[in-house]
Design a protein around this motif. Structure first.
Motif, PDB file in Angstrom:
ATOM      1  N   LEU A 282       0.472 -19.775  -5.948  1.00 36.80           N
ATOM      2  CA  LEU A 282       0.539 -18.534  -6.725  1.00 36.80           C
ATOM      3  C   LEU A 282      -0.479 -17.510  -6.240  1.00 36.80           C
ATOM      4  N   ILE A 283      -1.678 -17.953  -5.870  1.00 36.36           N
ATOM      5  CA  ILE A 283      -2.713 -17.022  -5.419  1.00 36.36           C
ATOM      6  C   ILE A 283      -2.346 -16.402  -4.071  1.00 36.36           C
ATOM      7  N   ARG A 284      -1.809 -17.220  -3.167  1.00 33.91           N
ATOM      8  CA  ARG A 284      -1.466 -16.711  -1.834  1.00 33.91           C
ATOM      9  C   ARG A 284      -0.410 -15.616  -1.923  1.00 33.91           C
ATOM     10  N   LEU A 285       0.652 -15.854  -2.669  1.00 35.80           N
ATOM     11  CA  LEU A 285       1.724 -14.865  -2.787  1.00 35.80           C
ATOM     12  C   LEU A 285       1.228 -13.611  -3.498  1.00 35.80           C
ATOM     13  N   PHE A 286       0.539 -13.786  -4.611  1.00 38.03           N
ATOM     14  CA  PHE A 286       0.019 -12.656  -5.386  1.00 38.03           C
ATOM     15  C   PHE A 286      -0.921 -11.789  -4.556  1.00 38.03           C
ATOM     16  N   ALA A 287      -1.902 -12.421  -3.907  1.00 37.80           N
ATOM     17  CA  ALA A 287      -2.930 -11.667  -3.179  1.00 37.80           C
ATOM     18  C   ALA A 287      -2.353 -10.935  -1.977  1.00 37.80           C
ATOM     19  N   ASN A 288      -1.486 -11.586  -1.236  1.00 41.11           N
ATOM     20  CA  ASN A 288      -0.933 -10.959  -0.029  1.00 41.11           C
ATOM     21  C   ASN A 288      -0.011  -9.791  -0.357  1.00 41.11           C
ATOM     22  N   ILE A 289       0.831  -9.938  -1.369  1.00 39.15           N
ATOM     23  CA  ILE A 289       1.760  -8.861  -1.699  1.00 39.15           C
ATOM     24  C   ILE A 289       1.013  -7.683  -2.320  1.00 39.15           C
ATOM     25  N   THR A 290       0.118  -7.952  -3.262  1.00 39.27           N
ATOM     26  CA  THR A 290      -0.650  -6.870  -3.882  1.00 39.27           C
ATOM     27  C   THR A 290      -1.523  -6.167  -2.859  1.00 39.27           C
ATOM     28  N   GLY A 291      -2.194  -6.934  -2.017  1.00 34.08           N
ATOM     29  CA  GLY A 291      -3.036  -6.336  -0.974  1.00 34.08           C
ATOM     30  C   GLY A 291      -2.243  -5.471  -0.021  1.00 34.08           C
ATOM     31  N   GLY A 292      -1.034  -5.928   0.330  1.00 35.91           N
ATOM     32  CA  GLY A 292      -0.192  -5.141   1.229  1.00 35.91           C
ATOM     33  C   GLY A 292       0.211  -3.815   0.624  1.00 35.91           C
ATOM     34  N   HIS A 293       0.568  -3.814  -0.660  1.00 43.07           N
ATOM     35  CA  HIS A 293       0.948  -2.570  -1.336  1.00 43.07           C
ATOM     36  C   HIS A 293      -0.234  -1.594  -1.381  1.00 43.07           C
ATOM     37  N   ILE A 294      -1.419  -2.128  -1.677  1.00 46.32           N
ATOM     38  CA  ILE A 294      -2.598  -1.271  -1.767  1.00 46.32           C
ATOM     39  C   ILE A 294      -2.919  -0.649  -0.412  1.00 46.32           C
ATOM     40  N   ILE A 295      -2.820  -1.432   0.652  1.00 47.48           N
ATOM     41  CA  ILE A 295      -3.133  -0.930   1.990  1.00 47.48           C
ATOM     42  C   ILE A 295      -2.166   0.169   2.406  1.00 47.48           C
ATOM     43  N   VAL A 296      -0.866  -0.058   2.182  1.00 45.52           N
ATOM     44  CA  VAL A 296       0.137   0.940   2.583  1.00 45.52           C
ATOM     45  C   VAL A 296      -0.101   2.265   1.869  1.00 45.52           C
ATOM     46  N   ILE A 297      -0.287   2.214   0.542  1.00 45.66           N
ATOM     47  CA  ILE A 297      -0.498   3.451  -0.221  1.00 45.66           C
ATOM     48  C   ILE A 297      -1.807   4.120   0.176  1.00 45.66           C
ATOM     49  N   SER A 298      -2.845   3.322   0.417  1.00 50.86           N
ATOM     50  CA  SER A 298      -4.147   3.878   0.793  1.00 50.86           C
ATOM     51  C   SER A 298      -4.075   4.629   2.113  1.00 50.86           C
ATOM     52  N   ILE A 299      -3.360   4.061   3.070  1.00 53.52           N
ATOM     53  CA  ILE A 299      -3.252   4.704   4.384  1.00 53.52           C
ATOM     54  C   ILE A 299      -2.484   6.020   4.286  1.00 53.52           C
ATOM     55  N   PHE A 300      -1.368   5.999   3.544  1.00 49.06           N
ATOM     56  CA  PHE A 300      -0.618   7.240   3.381  1.00 49.06           C
ATOM     57  C   PHE A 300      -1.408   8.282   2.575  1.00 49.06           C
ATOM     58  N   SER A 301      -2.374   7.829   1.781  1.00 57.57           N
ATOM     59  CA  SER A 301      -3.158   8.733   0.943  1.00 57.57           C
ATOM     60  C   SER A 301      -4.371   9.313   1.654  1.00 57.57           C
ATOM     61  N   LEU A 302      -4.599   8.927   2.905  1.00 55.96           N
ATOM     62  CA  LEU A 302      -5.761   9.440   3.636  1.00 55.96           C
ATOM     63  C   LEU A 302      -5.762  10.969   3.702  1.00 55.96           C
ATOM     64  N   ILE A 303      -4.569  11.551   3.724  1.00 62.39           N
ATOM     65  CA  ILE A 303      -4.455  13.018   3.774  1.00 62.39           C
ATOM     66  C   ILE A 303      -5.127  13.640   2.555  1.00 62.39           C
ATOM     67  N   PHE A 304      -4.910  13.027   1.393  1.00 62.50           N
ATOM     68  CA  PHE A 304      -5.466  13.569   0.151  1.00 62.50           C
ATOM     69  C   PHE A 304      -6.924  13.160  -0.034  1.00 62.50           C
ATOM     70  N   ILE A 305      -7.277  11.959   0.460  1.00 65.70           N
ATOM     71  CA  ILE A 305      -8.664  11.500   0.332  1.00 65.70           C
ATOM     72  C   ILE A 305      -9.597  12.373   1.156  1.00 65.70           C
ATOM     73  N   LEU A 306      -9.183  12.672   2.411  1.00 69.58           N
ATOM     74  CA  LEU A 306     -10.016  13.480   3.301  1.00 69.58           C
ATOM     75  C   LEU A 306      -9.805  14.976   3.076  1.00 69.58           C
ATOM     76  N   GLY A 307      -8.737  15.324   2.391  1.00 68.93           N
ATOM     77  CA  GLY A 307      -8.500  16.730   2.059  1.00 68.93           C
ATOM     78  C   GLY A 307      -8.142  17.605   3.236  1.00 68.93           C
ATOM     79  N   THR A 308      -7.517  17.031   4.267  1.00 73.36           N
ATOM     80  CA  THR A 308      -7.118  17.821   5.435  1.00 73.36           C
ATOM     81  C   THR A 308      -5.791  17.319   5.975  1.00 73.36           C
ATOM     82  N   VAL A 309      -4.945  18.263   6.378  1.00 72.28           N
ATOM     83  CA  VAL A 309      -3.645  17.903   6.927  1.00 72.28           C
ATOM     84  C   VAL A 309      -3.761  17.440   8.369  1.00 72.28           C
ATOM     85  N   ALA A 310      -4.934  17.638   8.986  1.00 68.95           N
ATOM     86  CA  ALA A 310      -5.125  17.247  10.385  1.00 68.95           C
ATOM     87  C   ALA A 310      -4.981  15.738  10.577  1.00 68.95           C
ATOM     88  N   ILE A 311      -5.268  14.988   9.522  1.00 63.60           N
ATOM     89  CA  ILE A 311      -5.195  13.534   9.622  1.00 63.60           C
ATOM     90  C   ILE A 311      -3.779  13.028   9.418  1.00 63.60           C
TER      91      ILE A 311
END
Length: 355
Positions: A282-311
């Motif tokens: 249960l821990i392996r499936l939960f951690a890997n899937i949740t972590g993957g979702h967080i990473i994908v959204i975080s990477i796409f959100s770099l534009i808003f985190i850094l506040g520049t369209v250059a990224i």
């Protein structure tokens, strides 16, 4: 008897697991909201809040949002709960509880708190909530997809005289792939556990795929719900120990062939191992899937985190690469869960055969 039992577990997992899983969102939602509260406030999109909303369950199913999420089109979902304090049964649509609104019944005020949890007079303690939340309906959706895909493949093969063509050929290949796992791990007894392993593999895989779809009706996080993964692990635990032979129980509780003093050490270890195996699942499936979702959204959100369209080019390219990997990892996690389940079943039903 074992075949009937595994088939019953297979059906129960598809129908009931999503409903039971929705109760496990409280602690995760509260922790995520705490992170949101601690995050510095910035103008524009709150990335932490976006991530928190995505990985948590909800009584609404978002179809479309605009104006930085301030405006949206949502599908209100049924709210169903039992009040253990006074025996009341509540049924309403989540739209009745929007904006802090309350539903009154027999002197009790029902509201949704900041974590989207149903409360009676401000407390969640007396509320047994079994609402049809977003994750629950997502699980049902995947079950329907499974029935349509493999039901259609079965009809196609039957009409063609047992010779698969097109999509049916791909479905047969995948079924054979899982059947080979059962045969390799469990051996001669693998056939009666194949339906259970097929359900585990495809139900997890399809839920992982639906969770990666970035628009309605996807974008849920059912496989990243620890209660859901726990229920699947419990099914593996029950099937394993229900079908275990006598040699497995003898080895677990007596550990034959070792000195008496060593038994006092090894027997507790064997008993603990019985419960740590499903825990690792249960821990392996939960951690890997949740972590993957967080990473994908975080990477796409770099534009808003850094506040520049250059990224943007780097963010989008890197995000697409990680997203592609997540498609692979979704199948990989389903494969790992299925293989380990087959291995644990094999240890129980084949115990003593090599002696």
């Amino acid at each position: 008897m074992s075949k009937i039992f595994t088939t019953a577990c297979m059906a129960f997992a598809m129908v009931c697991a999503p409903v039971l899983a929705q109760g496990g969102e409280a602690s995760k939602g509260e922790a995520a909201d705490t992170a949101v509260a601690d995050a510095p406030e910035k103008e524009g999109i709150n990335v932490v809040e976006v991530i928190s909303h995505h990985i948590s369950d909800s009584h609404h199913w978002n179809v479309f949002a605009w104006d930085d999420g301030k405006k949206s089109i949502d599908i209100p979902l049924p709210v169903m709960a039992y009040n253990t304090a006074n025996g009341d049964f509540l049924f309403c649509l989540s739209s009745s509880l929007d904006g802090g609104e309350a539903v009154e019944k027999n002197g009790v005020s029902y509201t949704l708190n900041a974590h989207d949890k149903l409360c009676a007079n401000g407390s969640h303690d007396d509320v047994f909530d079994f609402s049809l939340t977003r994750n629950v309906l997502s699980g049902f959706l995947c079950g329907v997809i499974l029935l349509l895909v493999f039901g259609g493949a079965a009809r196609s093969i039957k009409k063609s005289g047992g010779i698969p063509h097109g999509a049916a050929n791909a479905a047969e290949y995948l079924v054979t792939f899982v059947k080979d796992i059962a045969d390799e791990q469990i051996g001669a007894k693998g056939a009666k556990f194949t339906p259970f392993l097929l359900t585990l593999f495809f139900f997890i895989w399809f839920n992982n795929l639906v969770g990666l779809v970035p628009f309605f009706p996807g974008s849920s996080n059912l496989s990243g719900n620890i209660a859901f993964t726990a229920i699947l692990a419990v099914f593996t635990f029950v099937v394993t120990h229900f079908c275990a032979n006598k040699h497995y129980w003898i080895h677990t509780f007596t550990v034959p062939g070792v000195p008496l003093l060593m038994k006092f050490i090894l027997v507790p270890i064997e008993i603990i191992t019985m419960f740590t195996r499903p825990f690792t699942l249960l821990i392996r499936l939960f951690a890997n899937i949740t972590g993957g979702h967080i990473i994908v959204i975080s990477i796409f959100s770099l534009i808003f985190i850094l506040g520049t369209v250059a990224i943007a080019p780097i963010s989008v390219l890197l995000g697409l690469m990680v997203f592609t990997l997540e498609l692979i990892f979704g199948a990989l996690q389903a494969y790992i869960f299925t293989v380990l389940s087959a291995l644990y079943i094999s240890l129980a039903v084949n115990a003593g055969h090599d002696e």
